[in-house]
Design an enzyme around this catalytic site. Structure first.
Site, mmCIF file in Angstrom:
data_model
loop_
_atom_site.group_PDB
_atom_site.id
_atom_site.type_symbol
_atom_site.label_atom_id
_atom_site.label_comp_id
_atom_site.label_asym_id
_atom_site.label_seq_id
_atom_site.Cartn_x
_atom_site.Cartn_y
_atom_site.Cartn_z
ATOM 1 N N ASP A 1 -5.236 3.833 8.262
ATOM 2 C CA ASP A 1 -5.842 3.514 7.987
ATOM 3 C C ASP A 1 -6.920 1.976 8.415
ATOM 4 O O ASP A 1 -7.697 1.391 8.926
ATOM 5 C CB ASP A 1 -7.593 3.672 7.291
ATOM 6 C CG ASP A 1 -7.645 4.978 6.672
ATOM 7 O OD1 ASP A 1 -7.210 6.379 7.647
ATOM 8 O OD2 ASP A 1 -8.313 5.465 5.796
ATOM 9 N N GLY B 1 -0.439 4.473 0.014
ATOM 10 C CA GLY B 1 -1.347 5.240 0.186
ATOM 11 C C GLY B 1 0.084 6.494 1.100
ATOM 12 O O GLY B 1 1.603 6.505 1.980
ATOM 13 N N PHE B 2 -0.875 7.048 2.117
ATOM 14 C CA PHE B 2 0.031 8.486 3.126
ATOM 15 C C PHE B 2 0.597 7.562 4.200
ATOM 16 O O PHE B 2 1.904 8.216 4.139
ATOM 17 C CB PHE B 2 -1.337 9.251 3.765
ATOM 18 C CG PHE B 2 -2.257 10.009 3.284
ATOM 19 C CD1 PHE B 2 -1.360 11.393 2.861
ATOM 20 C CD2 PHE B 2 -2.831 9.790 2.499
ATOM 21 C CE1 PHE B 2 -1.959 12.332 1.463
ATOM 22 C CE2 PHE B 2 -3.684 10.709 1.844
ATOM 23 C CZ PHE B 2 -3.103 11.855 1.369
ATOM 24 N N GLU C 1 -18.222 18.408 2.873
ATOM 25 C CA GLU C 1 -17.474 18.739 1.996
ATOM 26 C C GLU C 1 -17.986 18.459 0.391
ATOM 27 O O GLU C 1 -17.850 19.216 -0.178
ATOM 28 C CB GLU C 1 -15.685 18.610 2.223
ATOM 29 C CG GLU C 1 -15.170 18.892 3.157
ATOM 30 C CD GLU C 1 -13.843 18.764 2.956
ATOM 31 O OE1 GLU C 1 -13.490 18.039 2.650
ATOM 32 O OE2 GLU C 1 -13.126 19.555 3.782
ATOM 33 N N ALA D 1 -5.007 11.445 6.785
ATOM 34 C CA ALA D 1 -4.207 11.550 6.829
ATOM 35 C C ALA D 1 -2.517 11.481 7.580
ATOM 36 O O ALA D 1 -1.594 11.125 7.853
ATOM 37 C CB ALA D 1 -3.882 11.773 5.487
ATOM 38 N N GLY E 1 1.263 -0.868 0.566
ATOM 39 C CA GLY E 1 -0.179 -0.142 0.020
ATOM 40 C C GLY E 1 0.949 1.467 -0.263
ATOM 41 O O GLY E 1 2.114 1.679 0.914
HETATM 42 C C1 LIG Z 1 -13.067 11.394 -0.120
HETATM 43 C C2 LIG Z 1 -12.211 11.372 1.657
HETATM 44 C C3 LIG Z 1 -11.562 12.571 1.491
HETATM 45 C C4 LIG Z 1 -10.988 13.038 3.206
HETATM 46 N N1 LIG Z 1 -10.656 14.106 3.653
HETATM 47 C C5 LIG Z 1 -9.628 14.290 4.297
HETATM 48 C C6 LIG Z 1 -8.967 14.924 5.072
HETATM 49 O O1 LIG Z 1 -9.566 15.860 4.879
HETATM 50 N N2 LIG Z 1 -7.733 15.384 5.805
HETATM 51 C C7 LIG Z 1 -7.723 13.851 6.627
HETATM 52 O O2 LIG Z 1 -7.101 13.826 6.869
HETATM 53 N N3 LIG Z 1 -7.857 12.821 5.816
HETATM 54 C C8 LIG Z 1 -8.367 12.784 5.207
HETATM 55 N N4 LIG Z 1 -8.685 11.438 3.954
HETATM 56 C C9 LIG Z 1 -8.781 10.350 5.631
HETATM 57 C C10 LIG Z 1 -7.167 9.945 4.953
HETATM 58 O O3 LIG Z 1 -7.722 10.098 3.389
HETATM 59 C C11 LIG Z 1 -7.102 8.700 4.640
HETATM 60 O O4 LIG Z 1 -6.950 8.737 5.927
HETATM 61 C C12 LIG Z 1 -5.549 8.492 4.049
HETATM 62 O O5 LIG Z 1 -5.776 8.287 2.945
HETATM 63 C C13 LIG Z 1 -5.089 6.883 5.420
HETATM 64 O O6 LIG Z 1 -3.987 6.553 4.621
HETATM 65 P P1 LIG Z 1 -3.926 5.213 4.155
HETATM 66 O O7 LIG Z 1 -2.167 4.710 3.532
HETATM 67 O O8 LIG Z 1 -3.682 4.502 5.633
HETATM 68 O O9 LIG Z 1 -4.350 4.598 3.487
HETATM 69 P P2 LIG Z 1 -4.542 5.324 2.002
HETATM 70 O O10 LIG Z 1 -4.420 6.384 1.828
HETATM 71 O O11 LIG Z 1 -5.454 4.447 1.283
HETATM 72 O O12 LIG Z 1 -3.687 3.773 0.516
HETATM 73 C C14 LIG Z 1 -4.158 2.652 0.562
HETATM 74 C C15 LIG Z 1 -3.628 2.527 -1.000
HETATM 75 O O13 LIG Z 1 -2.840 0.974 -0.921
HETATM 76 C C16 LIG Z 1 -3.207 0.630 -1.932
HETATM 77 N N5 LIG Z 1 -4.225 -1.225 -2.047
HETATM 78 C C17 LIG Z 1 -5.230 -1.591 -1.269
HETATM 79 N N6 LIG Z 1 -5.307 -2.289 -1.096
HETATM 80 C C18 LIG Z 1 -3.989 -3.229 -1.934
HETATM 81 C C19 LIG Z 1 -4.249 -4.166 -2.038
HETATM 82 N N7 LIG Z 1 -4.474 -5.419 -2.085
HETATM 83 N N8 LIG Z 1 -3.197 -4.411 -2.819
HETATM 84 C C20 LIG Z 1 -2.640 -3.613 -3.179
HETATM 85 N N9 LIG Z 1 -2.421 -2.133 -2.604
HETATM 86 C C21 LIG Z 1 -3.306 -1.444 -2.489
HETATM 87 C C22 LIG Z 1 -4.384 1.547 -2.460
HETATM 88 O O14 LIG Z 1 -4.207 1.349 -3.710
HETATM 89 C C23 LIG Z 1 -4.085 3.098 -1.559
HETATM 90 O O15 LIG Z 1 -2.626 2.864 -2.545
HETATM 91 C C24 LIG Z 1 -10.153 11.672 3.356
HETATM 92 C C25 LIG Z 1 -10.640 10.459 2.592
HETATM 93 C C26 LIG Z 1 -11.749 10.685 2.055
HETATM 94 C C27 LIG Z 1 -11.832 9.113 1.185
#
Ligand SMILES: Cc1cc2nc3c(=O)[nH]c(=O)nc-3n(C[C@H](O)[C@H](O)[C@H](O)COP(=O)(O)OP(=O)(O)OC[C@H]3O[C@@H](n4cnc5c(N)ncnc54)[C@H](O)[C@@H]3O)c2cc1C
Length: 436
Positions: free
Chosen positions: A306, A18-19, A176, A322, A16
């Site tokens: 998350d 993401g952030f 939003e 994030a 993953g």
């Molecule tokens: C519409 C929306 C608005 C938001 N607004 C805000 C905001 O204003 N401020 C804030 O702080 N937070 C906000 N958030 C929340 C924030 O985006 C999340 O808390 C953050 O993205 C979590 O980061 P993460 O790295 O855990 O997951 P993510 O950023 O979701 O990254 C997960 C990654 O894993 C990859 N992935 C998933 N499953 C698999 C798999 N099986 N195999 C390989 N790769 C995989 C995905 O492609 C992705 O790149 C928002 C979320 C959404 C949906």
């Protein structure tokens, strides 16, 4: 012949990007370890801007950034575009959809969350979720297609349903989105469709709790609700959606709303990968972790973002934000270094960066870690600054600012176009899971 023994370096696999995952990769860059980042997409997505893609303010590419472009600057980090389908915790292998499994010495799971239908009938089939770039594009296309449909069929019986937009969920994402949708209608579509009467358009925000914006202080929640109502949005509080059927939202007391557009922002749950690992899950399917973010009984497996079922010192789950994900990504990297040095690990502690939300053009709320909360235009500018600051890439930042200026001063939308066509809704949530 000279034979040189090269000590094999330990391998960290990050699932993953993401952030949380990307932050971990950045912190591991240049360290004496080999790192492989696995993601099913070849881009990093900035989810906080998805609602702006869904309302035509930003092009999809502005909210995403090519992962290989980031990773190529990190000599010890490789990228594999593949879906992680499982993990063999005994053999220390990550199974992927494309290519051989990846052996790890340390594993960081950071696949984030997906849409949660909350088990409500019809949500999966008839609602538009907003969790991926595809979701946001599909939402934008559908909204614009509704206006085109009414313009093409002005005598049709279903005008009310075509021009009623129901947003389910009054959290930051729903609020939003509601504000941005009201702006799109008022600033752009009103002029683009002079044949339509704006009084026929309804934007309705439905929330089960007695307030919008749960994470915010009460006075700011009230301010947010009033701001939305001032923009012509109908806000229905203490209204739990009962079910959804084609063209209809079913509310308590047999109330039925006719609509072709139900925008779903009400729930998230852990990505389906979490259900396939045989690990203990909590909350909405997140993986239970110790306070250092390692998985109980698997000290070389870490969870961040998350996906992590981590709690603060009071036992409350960390918010899915994030900054939490980024700080957890960094924390995990520091703990891996401690483990390798044979030192005890430390519990994760979140440094609160505050929370912000926009309520439409020129309006927002920001609760910062110190000082009084700010509202209105100043908060809106603070939101813009913070989000531009966190975006990856100079080009994306510049384009975002240009698009915001364009929208703000010229009341236009750079990306108000139907690109993919008007497809039927397709929610992508996993099955709801039982968790404690
Ligand atoms: C519409 C929306 C608005 C938001 N607004 C805000 C905001 O204003 N401020 C804030 O702080 N937070 C906000 N958030 C929340 C924030 O985006 C999340 O808390 C953050 O993205 C979590 O980061 P993460 O790295 O855990 O997951 P993510 O950023 O979701 O990254 C997960 C990654 O894993 C990859 N992935 C998933 N499953 C698999 C798999 N099986 N195999 C390989 N790769 C995989 C995905 O492609 C992705 O790149 C928002 C979320 C959404 C949906």
């Amino acid at each position: 012949m000279e034979v040189r023994m090269v000590a094999e370096r330990e391998h960290v696999v990050i699932v993953g990007a993401g952030f949380a995952g990307l932050q971990a990769a950045r912190d591991l860059a240049g360290k004496p370890l080999d790192v492989t980042v696995v993601d099913r997409h070849d881009y990093h997505l900035f989810q906080p801007l998805l609602y702006q893609v869904a309302t035509g303010k930003l092009e999809p590419q502005t909210a995403a950034y090519a992962l290989r472009r980031i990773i190529r600057k990190m000599p010890n980090v490789n990228f594999r575009m593949a879906e992680a389908t499982g993990v063999d915790l005994e053999e220390q292998l990550v199974e992927v959809s494309d290519g051989p499994p990846l052996r790890y010495d340390h594993l960081i799971l950071a696949v984030g969350a997906t849409t949660n239908t909350l088990g409500i009938e019809g949500v999966r089939e008839h609602c538009y979720p907003m969790k991926t770039l595809e979701d946001a594009e599909r939402m934008r296309d559908h909204i614009l297609a509704c206006f085109e449909h009414v313009s093409a069929h002005p005598q049709a019986r279903d005008i009310e349903a075509s021009l009623t937009f129901v947003i389910v969920g009054g959290g930051p994402t729903g609020v939003e989105l509601a504000g941005a949708l009201a702006d799109l209608i008022r600033d752009v579509l009103d002029e683009d469709f002079p044949e339509l009467a704006m009084e026929d358009i309804t934007v309705l925000l439905v929330e089960a709790l007695p307030h919008v914006l749960s994470p915010f202080e009460e006075k700011n929640r009230d301010y947010a609700r009033r701001s939305l109502e001032d923009r012509g949005i109908q806000v229905r509080l203490e209204t739990a959606l009962e079910s959804v059927s084609e063209g209809h939202v079913h509310l308590p007391d047999d109330e039925v709303i006719r609509t072709e557009t139900i925008l779903w922002t009400a729930g998230v749950r852990a990505q389906p990968l979490a259900d396939r690992l045989g690990l203990k899950q909590v909350g909405n399917g997140q993986i239970l972790v110790d306070d250092d973010l390692s998985v109980p009984e698997h000290p070389n497996v870490w969870v961040a973002g998350d996906l992590a079922g981590a709690t603060d010192p009071d036992g409350d789950p960390y918010p899915q934000l994030a900054p939490v994900a980024m700080q957890q990504g960094s924390h995990v990297v520091r703990q891996i270094a401690k483990r390798r040095r044979g030192e005890p690990t430390e519990p994760f502690q979140y440094t609160d960066k505050g929370i912000m939300a926009t309520l439409g053009r020129g309006s927002g709320i920001a609760e910062l870690p110190i000082g009084p909360s700010i509202r209105g235009r100043l908060a809106w500018f603070a939101w813009l600054g913070a989000h531009v600051g966190f975006l990856v890439g100079v080009r994306n930042r510049l384009l975002t600012v240009i698009n915001w200026v364009y929208a703000h001063f010229f009341r236009q939308r750079a990306a108000r176009m139907i690109i993919r066509g008007s497809e039927a809704p397709r929610a992508t949530p996993a099955e709801d899971v039982e968790s404690d």
